[in-house]
Scaffold this active site. Structure first.
Site, PDB file in Angstrom:
ATOM      1  N   GLY A 301       0.812  -1.265  -0.031  1.00  0.00           N
ATOM      2  CA  GLY A 301       0.114   0.066  -0.061  1.00  0.00           C
ATOM      3  C   GLY A 301       1.035   1.356  -0.047  1.00  0.00           C
ATOM      4  N   SER A 302       0.490   2.334   0.718  1.00  0.00           N
ATOM      5  CA  SER A 302       1.048   3.644   0.758  1.00  0.00           C
ATOM      6  C   SER A 302       2.437   3.618   1.218  1.00  0.00           C
ATOM      7  CB  SER A 302       0.083   4.654   1.424  1.00  0.00           C
ATOM      8  OG  SER A 302      -1.216   4.660   0.728  1.00  0.00           O
ATOM      9  N   THR A 303       2.829   2.566   1.999  1.00  0.00           N
ATOM     10  CA  THR A 303       4.341   2.565   2.311  1.00  0.00           C
ATOM     11  C   THR A 303       5.292   2.733   1.121  1.00  0.00           C
ATOM     12  OG1 THR A 303       4.170   0.091   2.543  1.00  0.00           O
ATOM     13  CG2 THR A 303       3.891   1.295   4.436  1.00  0.00           C
ATOM     14  N   MET A 304       4.653   2.562  -0.183  1.00  0.00           N
ATOM     15  CA  MET A 304       5.625   2.564  -1.225  1.00  0.00           C
ATOM     16  C   MET A 304       5.809   4.028  -1.688  1.00  0.00           C
ATOM     17  SD  MET A 304       7.007  -0.272  -1.974  1.00  0.00           S
ATOM     18  CE  MET A 304       7.374  -0.378  -0.318  1.00  0.00           C
TER      19      MET A 304
END
Length: 587
Positions: A301-304
């Site tokens: 998810g948004s950790t990328m």
């Protein structure tokens, strides 16, 4: 005539053939003995040697106790303790009619928690056998009780049993051994040879009175090695406590926490929930043995999004102070829609991370060539193991195909279309925190840091780290740590099912501290939370905060909240010309 008859009756005149017959018989006996002697001594001497050895040759073995496993500070995580094993000699039992001692056998069955009929049946099944196990590795108290029963043919044998003082806290790292002290999970399995060592042996000959008369050979024992891990058991205990509490509170199916030293790549903590007790694995479900931090893969998810922003900075398609227009809050790529919850308008790179804008992140991804974007994901280690050498570690799923649509690149930029382990995510954030150097992670304590490989520039890496501080300050208050500057990013992803995505979530948070000189990276994954809260900022960020706080204090890292300077803050320009046009390099 009488003289002639007397001469014929004289025994001395017996026919000479009888004399020769006796000589022949004696000669044949002598030759047979000579032939037998020659056959035994020249043609087949091994049998006599074997018979002689059985009567005079003896071997004494010198067993080696299994090595211990310690944490980086010398705390014991796995040790061997002396125990006894109960064995029986059925021949002695039958010869002494010991089975008639029914009360003694009942007491033996009771103390071993066995059925008396099954216990005695094992003896009766092989009445001439000389050795059978009755129970392996019993406590000294039980052994003393059995000794007092004085049942003929029942004996005790000294052995050692593996004991794990940390119990379920470090179970997935340490693993366990089987009843024969062979490692079958975790560190016990990986370093089984070093931990086992080799027993010594002395061969000697004795005389009829049992005295040693000749030492034939002596093999010295090779002592087992001790293993010192990179784990800090104090941090491990904190991480396990917080993770277990969160998994229970949010009714999640599982969770993982990984803590890494960013400068050395040493793993300071790695824990999973649910766990198991390695000292008593009876009736434990097999899935509990799995080290989820290295085996289970998730779409991050948004950790990328920090990786996508960093890639754009590295390529030069944007600068730290560039402005990206995300209006009207959505965009179509090949008939598919990428959108934000609201129209966020013009955003800086930092704002894209703070607000977690999908549209802004997609435009950053499409501003660089496709191959450049994909190479950075591969450089970050999302298609390879992390170097721990732990059994079962997954390399994740990152497709290396030639054709990617714009929509696929856009979704990749915010963490969909790839699947990685918590350990891989930790290594990427460690590389980000240390200035762009990717190192192999280690579960063994290192004397010096691994050399590593530079995958990002120091300037751009630290620029992203400073932006992540603003993400926490402005958007994720539950991740803050009193007295310290903290940076990080949340992630909330749908779990993939056959044909698409279901209604289950994975909540993540990855971050580092202290921002003035990052020392530690902590990654938290909460899998499938079952309550009303499921976003990474709600379920994973609080765990991150408490684990990070405990780790910083344990390691005596000085607070840096007062050291924040204006030079570390990203300036937000208002130049309207600094924009990114989506698809500039991928049209």
């Amino acid at each position: 005539m009488n003289k002639k008859a007397a001469k014929n009756n004289n025994p001395l005149n017996t026919a000479p053939w009888r004399y020769y017959l006796v000589l022949v018989i004696v000669a044949l006996i002598y030759l047979s003995l000579m032939a037998r002697t020659a056959y035994i001594q020249i043609i087949e001497p091994d049998m006599l040697k074997k018979q002689g050895d059985l009567r005079s040759l003896r071997v004494t073995a010198n067993t080696v106790q299994r090595g211990s496993i310690f944490d980086r500070n010398g705390a014991e995580l796995a040790i061997s303790v002396p125990v006894e094993t109960v064995w029986a000699d059925p021949k002695i039992i039958m010869d002494n009619k010991a089975l008639a001692m029914t009360e003694h056998w009942q007491a033996l069955a009771d103390v071993l928690d066995q059925n008396i009929n099954k216990l005695t049946a094992r003896v009766l099944k092989n009445p001439r056998k000389r050795f059978i196990y009755l129970e392996r590795k019993i406590s000294p108290a039980v052994a003393n009780y059995i000794k007092e029963l004085k049942i003929p043919g029942i004996h005790l044998r000294k052995e050692s049993k593996r004991f794990y003082p940390a119990g379920e806290i470090s179970a997935h790292i340490i693993g366990f051994t089987n009843v024969d002290d062979k490692g079958i999970e975790g560190i016990e399995r990986i370093y089984d040879k070093q931990l086992t060592g080799t027993g010594g042996e002395k061969r000697f000959r004795k005389d009829a009175k049992g005295r040693k008369i000749e030492i034939i050979s002596v093999e010295e024992a090779e002592q087992a090695q001790d293993i010192t891990l990179s784990i800090d058991q104090r941090i491990q205990a904190i991480a396990y406590k917080e993770l277990k509490g969160a998994v229970q509170a949010f009714k999640a199916s599982s969770g993982s926490v990984v803590v890494v030293n960013v400068h050395t790549g040493e793993i300071l903590a790695m824990t999973n929930s649910p766990s198991y007790n390695p000292n008593n694995r009876r009736n434990t479900a097999i899935h509990r043995f799995r080290n989820r931090a290295i085996t289970d893969i998730y779409e991050p998810g948004s950790t990328m999004k920090p990786l996508t922003a960093l890639t754009a900075l590295e390529f030069g398609s944007v600068k730290a102070n560039s402005i990206i227009n995300t209006s009207p809050g959505w965009m179509r790529l090949g008939g598919r829609r990428v959108s934000d919850p609201i129209n966020r308008g013009k955003l800086s790179v930092e704002d894209i991370l703070v607000t977690s804008s999908n549209v802004g992140t997609a435009k950053l991804a499409l501003s660089v060539p496709k191959n450049y974007l994909l190479d950075k994901f591969f450089d970050a280690g999302f298609a390879e193991t992390t170097g721990t050498d732990l059994v079962g570690e997954s390399a994740g799923m990152m497709h290396d195909r030639s054709r990617w649509s714009k929509f696929e690149l856009a979704t990749l930029s915010f963490g969909y279309g790839l699947a990685i382990t918590p350990m891989q995510l930790t290594r990427f954030y460690a590389a980000l925190a240390n200035g762009g150097i990717k190192r192999e992670l280690s579960i063994i304590k290192r004397d010096k840091p691994a050399e590593g490989e530079r995958i990002f520039s120091k300037e751009n890496s630290l620029a992203i780290v400073n932006m992540l501080e603003e993400v926490v300050d402005d958007h994720v208050p539950k991740a803050k740590v009193d007295g310290y500057r903290v940076g990080g990013k949340t992630g909330t992803s749908f779990k993939a099912v056959a044909g698409g995505y279901g209604n289950d979530y994975v909540g993540l948070f990855a971050g580092m501290a202290p921002i003035s000189n990052p020392e530690i990276v902590v990654v938290v994954v909460i899998n499938d939370p079952g309550g009303d809260l499921y976003h990474g900022g709600e379920v994973a960020a609080p765990v991150f905060s408490r684990v990070m706080k405990g780790a910083l204090r344990v390691l005596n890292i000085a607070p840096d909240a007062q050291k924040k300077q204006a030079a570390n803050q990203v300036v937000k320009p208002t130049d309207p010309e600094q924009k990114i046009i989506a698809g500039e390099h991928n049209a």
